[in-house]
Write a protein that holds these residues in place. Structure first.
Motif, PDB file in Angstrom:
ATOM      1  N   GLU A 156      -2.546   3.217  -7.453  1.00  0.00           N
ATOM      2  CA  GLU A 156      -1.461   2.922  -8.387  1.00  0.00           C
ATOM      3  C   GLU A 156      -1.701   1.570  -9.047  1.00  0.00           C
ATOM      4  OE1 GLU A 156       2.249   2.589  -6.302  1.00  0.00           O
ATOM      5  OE2 GLU A 156       1.263   1.909  -4.468  1.00  0.00           O
ATOM      6  N   GLN A 157      -1.202   1.439 -10.276  1.00  0.00           N
ATOM      7  CA  GLN A 157      -1.342   0.195 -11.022  1.00  0.00           C
ATOM      8  C   GLN A 157      -0.284  -0.795 -10.578  1.00  0.00           C
ATOM      9  OE1 GLN A 157      -3.819   0.066 -13.644  1.00  0.00           O
ATOM     10  NE2 GLN A 157      -3.529  -2.155 -13.504  1.00  0.00           N
ATOM     11  N   LYS A 158      -0.694  -2.013 -10.234  1.00  0.00           N
ATOM     12  CA  LYS A 158       0.215  -3.080  -9.846  1.00  0.00           C
ATOM     13  C   LYS A 158      -0.121  -4.317 -10.665  1.00  0.00           C
ATOM     14  CE  LYS A 158       2.715  -1.158  -6.599  1.00  0.00           C
ATOM     15  NZ  LYS A 158       4.206  -1.047  -6.696  1.00  0.00           N
ATOM     16  N   LYS A 171      -3.769  -5.421 -11.334  1.00  0.00           N
ATOM     17  CA  LYS A 171      -4.547  -4.975 -10.180  1.00  0.00           C
ATOM     18  C   LYS A 171      -4.362  -3.468  -9.969  1.00  0.00           C
ATOM     19  CE  LYS A 171      -5.872  -9.141  -8.734  1.00  0.00           C
ATOM     20  NZ  LYS A 171      -7.284  -9.571  -8.555  1.00  0.00           N
ATOM     21  N   ILE A 172      -5.297  -2.893  -9.214  1.00  0.00           N
ATOM     22  CA  ILE A 172      -5.190  -1.491  -8.814  1.00  0.00           C
ATOM     23  C   ILE A 172      -5.052  -1.461  -7.301  1.00  0.00           C
ATOM     24  CG2 ILE A 172      -6.324   0.760  -8.760  1.00  0.00           C
ATOM     25  CD1 ILE A 172      -7.823  -0.062 -11.272  1.00  0.00           C
ATOM     26  N   ARG A 173      -3.942  -0.898  -6.835  1.00  0.00           N
ATOM     27  CA  ARG A 173      -3.682  -0.845  -5.395  1.00  0.00           C
ATOM     28  C   ARG A 173      -4.151   0.495  -4.832  1.00  0.00           C
ATOM     29  NH1 ARG A 173       1.908  -3.159  -3.466  1.00  0.00           N
ATOM     30  NH2 ARG A 173       0.682  -5.007  -4.062  1.00  0.00           N
ATOM     31  N   GLU A 211      -5.052  -2.047  -0.134  1.00  0.00           N
ATOM     32  CA  GLU A 211      -5.655  -3.251  -0.699  1.00  0.00           C
ATOM     33  C   GLU A 211      -5.563  -3.226  -2.210  1.00  0.00           C
ATOM     34  OE1 GLU A 211      -9.315  -5.054   1.265  1.00  0.00           O
ATOM     35  OE2 GLU A 211      -9.527  -2.947   1.862  1.00  0.00           O
ATOM     36  N   ASP A 212      -5.566  -4.436  -2.814  1.00  0.00           N
ATOM     37  CA  ASP A 212      -5.562  -4.574  -4.268  1.00  0.00           C
ATOM     38  C   ASP A 212      -6.961  -4.930  -4.769  1.00  0.00           C
ATOM     39  OD1 ASP A 212      -2.890  -4.060  -4.248  1.00  0.00           O
ATOM     40  OD2 ASP A 212      -2.257  -6.149  -4.427  1.00  0.00           O
ATOM     41  N   VAL A 220     -11.851  -0.315 -10.147  1.00  0.00           N
ATOM     42  CA  VAL A 220     -12.222   0.755  -9.227  1.00  0.00           C
ATOM     43  C   VAL A 220     -13.247   1.653  -9.913  1.00  0.00           C
ATOM     44  CG1 VAL A 220     -11.449   2.783  -7.940  1.00  0.00           C
ATOM     45  CG2 VAL A 220      -9.994   0.753  -8.043  1.00  0.00           C
ATOM     46  N   LEU A 221     -14.404   1.796  -9.281  1.00  0.00           N
ATOM     47  CA  LEU A 221     -15.450   2.661  -9.794  1.00  0.00           C
ATOM     48  C   LEU A 221     -15.401   3.979  -9.023  1.00  0.00           C
ATOM     49  CD1 LEU A 221     -17.993   3.090 -11.565  1.00  0.00           C
ATOM     50  CD2 LEU A 221     -19.333   2.118  -9.681  1.00  0.00           C
ATOM     51  N   VAL A 222     -15.171   5.066  -9.751  1.00  0.00           N
ATOM     52  CA  VAL A 222     -15.056   6.383  -9.129  1.00  0.00           C
ATOM     53  C   VAL A 222     -16.357   7.147  -9.327  1.00  0.00           C
ATOM     54  CG1 VAL A 222     -13.795   8.565  -9.085  1.00  0.00           C
ATOM     55  CG2 VAL A 222     -12.574   6.426  -9.542  1.00  0.00           C
TER      56      VAL A 222
END
Length: 273
Positions: free
Chosen positions: A4-6, A9-11, A24-25, A29-31
C-alpha cells in the motif's frame, strides 16, 4: 501479502522464511513476475517430446526426447538470456542440419544484470569453486574501481573486479565485475577463458591508458607470485610457445652477435684504409 502507498513510501507486509509476518516501508519496489514456457497446444505429446512446467526437456546437444526434434531458447535453457538464445540456435542448426555433435555444456557463458551499477559474471562462482576444489584449492584477487584512473576521471569509483584462479595454476575459474561498464569488461575475461588463456597472460596485455579494461588487467596481475615455481609464471600456452621457440631464440641470438661483430669489423677496416 500486501502493498500500500504511504505518502512517498510503499509499505509492504510479507511473510519471512521463518513464517513471521513483517511490515516495512520502502522507497521503491521492483516486481519480478518471472516467465513460463508457452508450450500448450503444440501437440508435444503426440510428437513424443517430453516437457515439464519449466519447459522442454533436452540433452546436451539440445535434442529432445524425439531425436528428430531440437529445441532452443528460453523454452529449454537454464540461462534465459538473449545472447544464449542466438548462440544455442546456431548450435541446433549445426547439430540438426550438419550432423555435428556440439555440446551446450562447452559454452563459457557470461551474464550481466543491467542495474546501476552493473553486475557481470562469467565462469564458476566462489561457492561453486570452493565446492569443487576445496577452500584451499584456489586463489582470488580483488581490485577496487576507486584506484582506477579512468574510474576516478569519469566519476565511477563504485565497484570492483574479482577473479579466481586454480591453485598452482593461472587458469581462470571465474570472475565477477560490479560497477559501471561491467558488462563490457566481462567480455575480456570471457575471451580469455574460451581461448584457454591464463590470468598472467591477461596481465601482460597492454591496455590503452586510461581505460576501464585496466581493471581486468591489474586484477589478473594480482596473481603474480601465486605459483610455486618461477618458470610457471607464464600460462601453460605461453610456456609451450617459449619452449617450442627455444632453438630459434638461440639461433637469433647468435645471428645478432654475428651482425654486431661484422659491423664492428667493418668500421675498423674503414678506419685502417
Amino acid at each position: 501479502q500486501k502493498a500500500e502507498q504511504k505518502g512517498n513510501k510503499i509499505r509492504l507486509t510479507y511473510k519471512t522464511t521463518e513464517e513471521k509476518i513483517v511490515t516495512e516501508d520502502f522507497d521503491e519496489v521492483l516486481v519480478s513476475a518471472g516467465r513460463v514456457p508457452n508450450i500448450e497446444n503444440l501437440g508435444l505429446e503426440a510428437a513424443g517430446v517430453k516437457y515439464t512446467s519449466k519447459g522442454v526437456t533436452v540433452n546436451d546437444h539440445l535434442q529432445t526426447s524425439n531425436p528428430n526434434i531440437y529445441a532452443t531458447g528460453d523454452v529449454c535453457l537454464k540461462e534465459q538470456f538473449t545472447h544464449m538464445s542466438g548462440t544455442s540456435a546456431v548450435l541446433v542448426t549445426d547439430n540438426a542440419l550438419k550432423g555435428m555433435k556440439r555440446k551446450y555444456s562447452d559454452f563459457v557463458i557470461p551474464r550481466v544484470t543491467f542495474t546501476e551499477p552493473e553486475v557481470a559474471h562469467v565462469g564458476l562462482t566462489k561457492q561453486e569453486i570452493a565446492g569443487k576444489f576445496g577452500e584451499g584449492g584456489f586463489h582470488e584477487f580483488k581490485r577496487e574501481f576507486k584506484v582506477g584512473d579512468r574510474n576516478i576521471t569519469d566519476g565511477y569509483t563504485q565497484g570492483f573486479c574479482k577473479m579466481f584462479t586454480k591453485k598452482d595454476s593461472d587458469e581462470i575459474l571465474g570472475c565477477t565485475i560490479v560497477g559501471h561498464g561491467a558488462g563490457e569488461m566481462i567480455a575480456m575475461v570471457t575471451t580469455a577463458m574460451v581461448g584457454g588463456i591464463g590470468a598472467l597472460t591477461v596481465a601482460s596485455i597492454i591496455s590503452p591508458y586510461p581505460t576501464m579494461h585496466e581493471n581486468v588487467k591489474y586484477t589478473a596481475a594480482g596473481f603474480r607470485g601465486t605459483l610455486p615455481d618461477p618458470k610457471d609464471l607464464y600460462s601453460k600456452k605461453l610456456e609451450a610457445e617459449r619452449e617450442g621457440g627455444a632453438s630459434s631464440i638461440a639461433w637469433n641470438r647468435n645471428l645478432n652477435l654475428g651482425i654486431i661483430f661484422a659491423a664492428i669489423l667493418g668500421f675498423a677496416l674503414r678506419k685502417l684504409t
